[in-house]
Design a protein around this motif. Structure first.
Motif, mmCIF file in Angstrom:
data_model
loop_
_atom_site.group_PDB
_atom_site.id
_atom_site.type_symbol
_atom_site.label_atom_id
_atom_site.label_comp_id
_atom_site.label_asym_id
_atom_site.label_seq_id
_atom_site.Cartn_x
_atom_site.Cartn_y
_atom_site.Cartn_z
ATOM 1 N N ASP A 138 26.056 -21.903 -14.072
ATOM 2 C CA ASP A 138 25.458 -21.056 -13.161
ATOM 3 C C ASP A 138 23.091 -21.427 -13.485
ATOM 4 O O ASP A 138 23.006 -22.086 -13.308
ATOM 5 C CB ASP A 138 25.451 -20.038 -12.849
ATOM 6 C CG ASP A 138 26.994 -20.248 -11.905
ATOM 7 O OD1 ASP A 138 27.044 -20.885 -11.673
ATOM 8 O OD2 ASP A 138 28.078 -18.918 -11.996
ATOM 9 N N CYS A 140 22.070 -23.346 -15.802
ATOM 10 C CA CYS A 140 21.607 -24.438 -16.308
ATOM 11 C C CYS A 140 21.329 -25.004 -14.319
ATOM 12 O O CYS A 140 20.255 -25.896 -14.595
ATOM 13 C CB CYS A 140 22.809 -25.905 -16.571
ATOM 14 S SG CYS A 140 22.137 -25.481 -17.965
ATOM 15 N N GLU A 141 21.793 -25.258 -13.558
ATOM 16 C CA GLU A 141 21.622 -25.359 -12.082
ATOM 17 C C GLU A 141 20.343 -24.380 -11.932
ATOM 18 O O GLU A 141 19.523 -25.315 -10.968
ATOM 19 C CB GLU A 141 23.203 -25.052 -10.994
ATOM 20 C CG GLU A 141 22.817 -26.198 -10.479
ATOM 21 C CD GLU A 141 22.213 -26.704 -9.350
ATOM 22 O OE1 GLU A 141 21.560 -27.047 -8.854
ATOM 23 O OE2 GLU A 141 22.279 -27.661 -10.344
ATOM 24 N N ARG A 144 17.227 -26.372 -13.443
ATOM 25 C CA ARG A 144 17.265 -27.640 -12.868
ATOM 26 C C ARG A 144 16.917 -27.334 -11.340
ATOM 27 O O ARG A 144 16.086 -28.422 -10.750
ATOM 28 C CB ARG A 144 18.987 -28.456 -12.629
ATOM 29 C CG ARG A 144 18.530 -29.667 -12.216
ATOM 30 C CD ARG A 144 19.702 -30.249 -11.820
ATOM 31 N NE ARG A 144 20.506 -29.640 -10.676
ATOM 32 C CZ ARG A 144 19.964 -30.170 -9.414
ATOM 33 N NH1 ARG A 144 18.736 -31.138 -8.769
ATOM 34 N NH2 ARG A 144 21.016 -29.457 -8.301
ATOM 35 N N ALA A 145 17.384 -26.857 -10.007
ATOM 36 C CA ALA A 145 17.204 -26.443 -9.249
ATOM 37 C C ALA A 145 15.776 -26.182 -8.667
ATOM 38 O O ALA A 145 14.403 -26.232 -7.774
ATOM 39 C CB ALA A 145 17.449 -25.123 -8.392
ATOM 40 N N TYR A 191 15.302 -26.164 -18.782
ATOM 41 C CA TYR A 191 16.231 -27.334 -18.082
ATOM 42 C C TYR A 191 16.580 -27.629 -19.375
ATOM 43 O O TYR A 191 18.180 -28.123 -19.738
ATOM 44 C CB TYR A 191 16.474 -27.957 -17.186
ATOM 45 C CG TYR A 191 17.512 -28.362 -16.700
ATOM 46 C CD1 TYR A 191 18.291 -28.362 -16.059
ATOM 47 C CD2 TYR A 191 17.695 -30.462 -17.664
ATOM 48 C CE1 TYR A 191 19.765 -28.902 -15.795
ATOM 49 C CE2 TYR A 191 18.714 -30.728 -17.254
ATOM 50 C CZ TYR A 191 19.425 -29.755 -16.446
ATOM 51 O OH TYR A 191 20.178 -30.852 -16.016
ATOM 52 N N GLU A 210 23.749 -31.173 -13.740
ATOM 53 C CA GLU A 210 23.880 -31.168 -12.743
ATOM 54 C C GLU A 210 25.254 -31.820 -11.337
ATOM 55 O O GLU A 210 24.734 -31.181 -10.772
ATOM 56 C CB GLU A 210 23.171 -33.082 -12.160
ATOM 57 C CG GLU A 210 22.552 -32.669 -11.087
ATOM 58 C CD GLU A 210 21.144 -33.871 -10.847
ATOM 59 O OE1 GLU A 210 20.872 -33.691 -9.584
ATOM 60 O OE2 GLU A 210 21.266 -34.587 -11.631
ATOM 61 N N ASN A 213 30.050 -28.343 -10.562
ATOM 62 C CA ASN A 213 30.968 -27.787 -10.082
ATOM 63 C C ASN A 213 31.897 -27.301 -11.286
ATOM 64 O O ASN A 213 33.107 -28.276 -12.205
ATOM 65 C CB ASN A 213 32.143 -28.481 -9.421
ATOM 66 C CG ASN A 213 33.396 -27.508 -8.598
ATOM 67 O OD1 ASN A 213 34.105 -27.437 -9.383
ATOM 68 N ND2 ASN A 213 33.677 -27.641 -7.711
#
Length: 275
Positions: A138, A140-141, A144-145, A191, A210, A213
């Protein structure tokens, strides 16, 4: 400029992969065809007929070795977070110099040098504990976002001009608030530092950050220990031996063709030969 056909795109990207393969074999670097391209290996012995790009993955140490070599060559253009200013992706692309991509999206922030390419993804380690993996993924995302959101007007990206303008107005306050924390370079650095926190050589699980899930984007590191030659478009490339396990985890019954209406490319580009 002359627009490329899907066959043109496939042929050019295979030529790029032939070059990468020769470089990797010469320097003892293991890689694997991956994602939809790996379905192509198993189901079609080549491209999925309607697909238009090639994906490969390497463990982080091999990824860094390959990029070091690609920086020294001039045949193709290397786009990567480490080498390209304001590059919106968290992975590298090796691009054909004689082609140009024109995006179908507004506010896309694509690099001007983008053309027909091969995607080159790094695989990094994850924590062993499931809850830690979720928290790590979470974070990391989020970084990145934030990286993409803070790049120019990428927060408004859309194929619809009306939707793009609406998003630019709606998300502008969030964009300005985010920039007070840090700009694109700030979030990219956070990141890139985070994703290598768990060295893959010591990790029980790994994945490409990236696509994290927690159920189909993280896999045993042991799957990336052994590789073998596979056939793709009349050439011999490399793939992980445990590809059936990966494909079933990611795509379930990957040998079944999707409904006909889904047999289209999802990439938002048209490709042209440069003048």
């Amino acid at each position: 400029m002359k627009k490329l056909t899907n066959k043109d795109i496939q042929d050019i990207s295979v030529d790029i992969l032939v070059y990468i393969d020769e470089l990797c074999r010469k320097n003892n670097i293991e890689y694997s065809i991956f994602y939809g391209s790996l379905i192509g290996v198993e189901r079609h012995k080549g491209y999925i007929p309607w697909d238009d790009d090639l994906d490969i993955v390497l463990t982080r140490p091999n990824y860094e070795k390959l990029l070091t070599l690609l920086r020294k060559q001039e045949k193709y253009i290397l786009l990567s977070p480490e080498d390209t200013k304001n590059y919106r992706y968290a992975f590298a692309k090796l691009v054909d110099r004689n082609t140009k991509a024109i995006s179908k999206q507004y506010y896309n922030s694509e690099d001007e040098q983008l053309g027909v390419y091969v995607d080159i993804f790094p695989i990094d380690g994850f924590p062993t504990d499931l809850e830690e993996r979720k928290e790590f993924g979470d974070l990391c995302e989020l970084y990145r976002a934030n990286m993409v959101f803070s790049l120019n007007n990428s927060y408004a990206i859309s194929r619809s001009w009306i939707k793009a303008k609406m998003k630019r107005v709606l998300y502008y306050p969030k964009y300005r608030k985010l920039l007070k924390q840090g700009d694109f370079d700030y979030w990219q650095k956070k990141y890139e530092e985070l994703v290598i926190k768990y060295p893959i050589k010591d990790a029980e699980y790994c994945g490409y950050m990236e696509f994290i899930n927690i159920y189909w984007g993280v896999f045993p590191t042991s799957w990336f220990k052994e590789y073998e030659d596979v056939e793709f478009e009349g050439h011999t490339f490399r793939a992980i031996k445990e590809r059936d396990k990966f494909l079933r985890l990611r795509y379930d019954d990957y040998m079944m063709l999707p409904p006909e209406e889904e047999r289209v490319t999802h990439h938002p580009y048209d490709f042209y030969f440069r003048d």
